[in-house]
Scaffold this motif. Structure first.
Motif, PDB file in Angstrom:
ATOM      1  N   MET A 199     137.140  38.149  68.619  1.00  0.00           N
ATOM      2  CA  MET A 199     135.726  38.263  68.330  1.00  0.00           C
ATOM      3  C   MET A 199     135.430  37.840  66.897  1.00  0.00           C
ATOM      4  O   MET A 199     134.392  37.216  66.620  1.00  0.00           O
ATOM      5  N   ARG A 200     136.368  38.212  65.948  1.00  0.00           N
ATOM      6  CA  ARG A 200     136.156  37.802  64.556  1.00  0.00           C
ATOM      7  C   ARG A 200     136.176  36.295  64.430  1.00  0.00           C
ATOM      8  O   ARG A 200     135.339  35.685  63.761  1.00  0.00           O
ATOM      9  N   ARG A 201     137.175  35.689  65.145  1.00  0.00           N
ATOM     10  CA  ARG A 201     137.234  34.231  65.106  1.00  0.00           C
ATOM     11  C   ARG A 201     135.979  33.619  65.748  1.00  0.00           C
ATOM     12  O   ARG A 201     135.412  32.630  65.250  1.00  0.00           O
ATOM     13  N   GLN A 202     135.578  34.236  66.870  1.00  0.00           N
ATOM     14  CA  GLN A 202     134.372  33.734  67.543  1.00  0.00           C
ATOM     15  C   GLN A 202     133.140  33.872  66.649  1.00  0.00           C
ATOM     16  O   GLN A 202     132.283  32.973  66.567  1.00  0.00           O
ATOM     17  N   ALA A 203     133.101  35.055  65.973  1.00  0.00           N
ATOM     18  CA  ALA A 203     131.978  35.267  65.070  1.00  0.00           C
ATOM     19  C   ALA A 203     132.006  34.276  63.916  1.00  0.00           C
ATOM     20  O   ALA A 203     130.954  33.756  63.470  1.00  0.00           O
ATOM     21  N   ALA A 213     129.291  31.652  63.129  1.00  0.00           N
ATOM     22  CA  ALA A 213     128.664  31.563  61.802  1.00  0.00           C
ATOM     23  C   ALA A 213     128.701  30.141  61.288  1.00  0.00           C
ATOM     24  O   ALA A 213     127.700  29.632  60.705  1.00  0.00           O
ATOM     25  N   GLN A 214     129.846  29.476  61.483  1.00  0.00           N
ATOM     26  CA  GLN A 214     129.935  28.077  61.059  1.00  0.00           C
ATOM     27  C   GLN A 214     128.962  27.206  61.841  1.00  0.00           C
ATOM     28  O   GLN A 214     128.293  26.329  61.283  1.00  0.00           O
ATOM     29  N   GLU A 215     128.896  27.475  63.147  1.00  0.00           N
ATOM     30  CA  GLU A 215     127.957  26.708  63.975  1.00  0.00           C
ATOM     31  C   GLU A 215     126.514  26.977  63.563  1.00  0.00           C
ATOM     32  O   GLU A 215     125.664  26.064  63.521  1.00  0.00           O
ATOM     33  N   TYR A 216     126.260  28.254  63.209  1.00  0.00           N
ATOM     34  CA  TYR A 216     124.918  28.612  62.747  1.00  0.00           C
ATOM     35  C   TYR A 216     124.596  27.901  61.453  1.00  0.00           C
ATOM     36  O   TYR A 216     123.468  27.382  61.266  1.00  0.00           O
ATOM     37  N   ASP A 217     125.582  27.899  60.550  1.00  0.00           N
ATOM     38  CA  ASP A 217     125.355  27.196  59.279  1.00  0.00           C
ATOM     39  C   ASP A 217     125.114  25.705  59.518  1.00  0.00           C
ATOM     40  O   ASP A 217     124.246  25.068  58.859  1.00  0.00           O
ATOM     41  N   ARG A 218     125.909  25.157  60.434  1.00  0.00           N
ATOM     42  CA  ARG A 218     125.746  23.722  60.730  1.00  0.00           C
ATOM     43  C   ARG A 218     124.372  23.447  61.308  1.00  0.00           C
ATOM     44  O   ARG A 218     123.655  22.488  60.912  1.00  0.00           O
ATOM     45  N   LEU A 219     123.972  24.270  62.286  1.00  0.00           N
ATOM     46  CA  LEU A 219     122.647  24.085  62.904  1.00  0.00           C
ATOM     47  C   LEU A 219     121.532  24.301  61.890  1.00  0.00           C
ATOM     48  O   LEU A 219     120.489  23.606  61.909  1.00  0.00           O
ATOM     49  N   LEU A 220     121.755  25.311  61.016  1.00  0.00           N
ATOM     50  CA  LEU A 220     120.744  25.561  59.985  1.00  0.00           C
ATOM     51  C   LEU A 220     120.609  24.371  59.056  1.00  0.00           C
ATOM     52  O   LEU A 220     119.490  23.991  58.632  1.00  0.00           O
ATOM     53  N   SER A 221     121.787  23.786  58.759  1.00  0.00           N
ATOM     54  CA  SER A 221     121.760  22.605  57.879  1.00  0.00           C
ATOM     55  C   SER A 221     121.056  21.458  58.561  1.00  0.00           C
ATOM     56  O   SER A 221     120.223  20.739  57.960  1.00  0.00           O
TER      57      SER A 221
END
Length: 236
Positions: free
Chosen positions: A203-207, A211-219
């Motif tokens: 779950m930590r890795r998934q999170a 988070a990385q995907e969220y940052d990428r999408l946010l960018s």
């Protein structure tokens, strides 16, 4: 018989009677000991040794006198004179007979006097030995009873220890079973914890990935928002 030898003869008869009475088998040594402990004997005890020695000396003197008389009338000279005169012969033999009789009386009196003292001493010793043996027997009986009680107590204690060992063995068996069950539960808990840790890690890795995907999408979102502004600036 003269007065002194009559007294010695009566003394001998008294000694014989006393020794016979002392040797009666059905009178025990303890009873004789109680007789010897009478008050009259305690009163006479200080004079007993003196009386005993005095009687021994008197009897020895009379015995030696009788020996002298026997030797006197056994010599050859009186016998030769007796052969000459028959009356003298009878007189010499009569004197020799009396001397021998006195010798036997005095000798047996000394012997029985010593025997009587020894018998009295032995009776006292036997009474003391029996009293001591009775005390020792009582001590032995008490020791045997104490040993039996100790043996019974040891048996009871042994049975109690065996029962306690059985109880402890049963408890130990139950504890072993409980330990085995707890070890199983511990292993299951460890396995559950390991699985939980693995799930948490996943779950930590998934999170982290989210988070990385969220940052990428946010960018990308910021970039997309910045594109219309750039186009508007170009149009102007």
């Amino acid at each position: 018989m003269t007065l002194q030898w009559t007294a010695v003869a009566f003394f001998l008869y008294a000694e014989i009677a006393v020794n016979i009475i002392l040797c009666i088998p059905f009178i025990s040594a303890q009873r004789w000991r109680s007789v010897f402990n009478w008050r009259i004997w305690n009163w006479l005890s200080p004079y007993w040794n003196k009386c005993f020695i005095t009687m021994v000396v008197v009897l020895v003197v009379l015995f030696l006198d009788a020996v002298r008389e026997v030797q006197k009338y056994s010599d050859p000279q009186p016998m030769e004179d007796a052969k000459v005169n028959p009356n003298v012969f009878d007189h010499v033999h009569m004197k020799l007979f009396r001397a021998q009789r006195n010798l036997y009386i005095s000798g047996f009196s000394i012997f029985l006097w010593l025997i009587m003292r020894r018998v009295v001493t032995l009776l006292n010793q036997v009474a003391d030995t029996l009293a001591n043996s009775a005390g020792l027997q009582a001590q032995v009986d008490s020791a045997v009873k104490a040993a039996k009680r100790s043996q019974e107590d040891n048996l009871k204690l042994k049975h109690a220890i065996l029962d306690e060992e059985k109880i402890l063995s049963a408890k130990n068996q139950q504890l072993k079973l409980e330990v085995g069950r707890l070890e199983g539960q511990l292993k299951a808990a460890e396995e559950a914890v390991r699985k939980s840790n693995a799930e948490v890690e996943a779950m930590r890795r998934q999170a982290k990935g989210l988070a990385q995907e969220y940052d990428r999408l946010l960018s990308e979102h910021h970039q997309l928002q910045n594109l219309p502004r750039a186009e508007d600036k170009k149009d102007q």
